[in-house]
Write an enzyme that holds these catalytic residues in place. Structure first.
Site: not given
Length: 304
Positions: A46-47
């Protein structure tokens, strides 16, 4: 426009453990397509993108992207983003409140001598218990025989506190280690109730892996096929809530220390607590440490 980012390893107190996260600061003005492209470029599970809140009573809007899609909520992105924002502040706050797709997510900040040592989110939604699956169907996703699936406390079940997962208990630590993602089993099982991932755990924890009371793993679709997540806060929160829900305790707090990522070489430690009131789950919390890894800047073509 120059934009800053910081990467952290989440649910660990040492570099190169836990779950990596990229946090993009100053994300205002980025389109959804640009955020997705940046998340794909980072290629982390994830970002996050930090934007001004819609309501000034809150601290930030946080948008969360995998390499494939945007998520309404996720666990390690909240723990890591709160850590980054708290460590960037002149004085670390005691609490942050994030606006996310699944709702408001409060995150408590723990400091010692002015230094941030851990962060803990509260799940944005109550526990939802959805479809039951057979032991055979759950086992097929993990390349295991049905005899490795334990059903005395709960059957394999889709659960959510903001993001849905199939939760499966296994009989032994050896079975947990032996599991492999099976594309055919996944294709026959998912999507189901909004879930496309399996979170599986065992209570059979050897003495060398204490103080963990559970060891867990999680398989999900990645950028190029099925992959494993080293630390999954949202699934951990849902599983802890499920175990608390079926516990006979009427009032009080149930705590679990859960290990994850050990079998893939990125050991993680997730600290959970679930508060019960009048026999029902009242709040669900997951926290842990984070480690600052990298930081830098980037520009997008055409932004000036």
């Amino acid at each position: 426009m120059q934009r800053r980012y910081i990467t952290v390893d989440v649910f660990t107190d040492r570099a190169f453990g836990g779950n990596p996260l990229a946090v993009v600061l100053d994300a205002g003005g980025l389109s959804t397509a640009q955020m997705q492209a940046i998340a794909t470029e980072f290629n982390y599970s994830e970002t996050t993108f930090v934007l001004p809140p819609a309501d000034r009573a809150n601290d930030a809007q946080v948008r969360i992207f995998t390499v494939n899609r945007e998520l309404p909520f996720a666990g390690h992105p909240n723990v890591g983003t709160a850590y980054v924002l708290a460590t960037q502040a002149a004085k670390p706050p005691a609490r942050l409140l994030f606006e996310e797709g699944a709702g408001l997510v409060p995150v408590e900040i723990t400091t010692e001598q002015g230094r941030v040592v851990s962060t803990e989110f509260a799940a944005p939604q109550p526990l939802k218990r959805m479809s039951h699956l057979s032991a055979e169907q759950a086992a097929s996703c993990l390349s295991l025989p049905a005899s490795d699936v334990k059903v005395d406390r709960h059957p394999p079940q889709i659960i959510s506190v903001g993001l849905a997962f199939l939760a499966v208990e296994l009989t032994s630590r050896e079975a947990l280690r032996r599991a492999k993602p099976n594309a055919e089993g996944f294709a026959k099982t998912f999507p189901c109730d909004g879930s496309d991932a399996v979170y599986f755990y065992t209570r059979d924890v050897p003495s060398g892996e204490k103080p963990c009371e559970l060891q867990a793993r999680m398989f999900h679709p990645g950028a190029s096929g099925l992959s494993e997540d080293p630390a999954t806060g949202s699934a951990t929160a849902a599983c802890a809530a499920l175990l608390a829900d079926i516990d006979p305790l009427k009032d009080g707090e149930l705590k679990l220390t859960i290990g994850q990522g050990v079998d893939m070489g990125r050991p993680s430690l997730l600290l959970t607590r679930v508060r019960k009131q009048n026999g029902a789950v009242a709040s669900i919390h997951v926290g842990g440490a984070s480690v600052h890894m990298m930081e830098g800047t980037f520009w997008l073509a055409g932004e000036g």
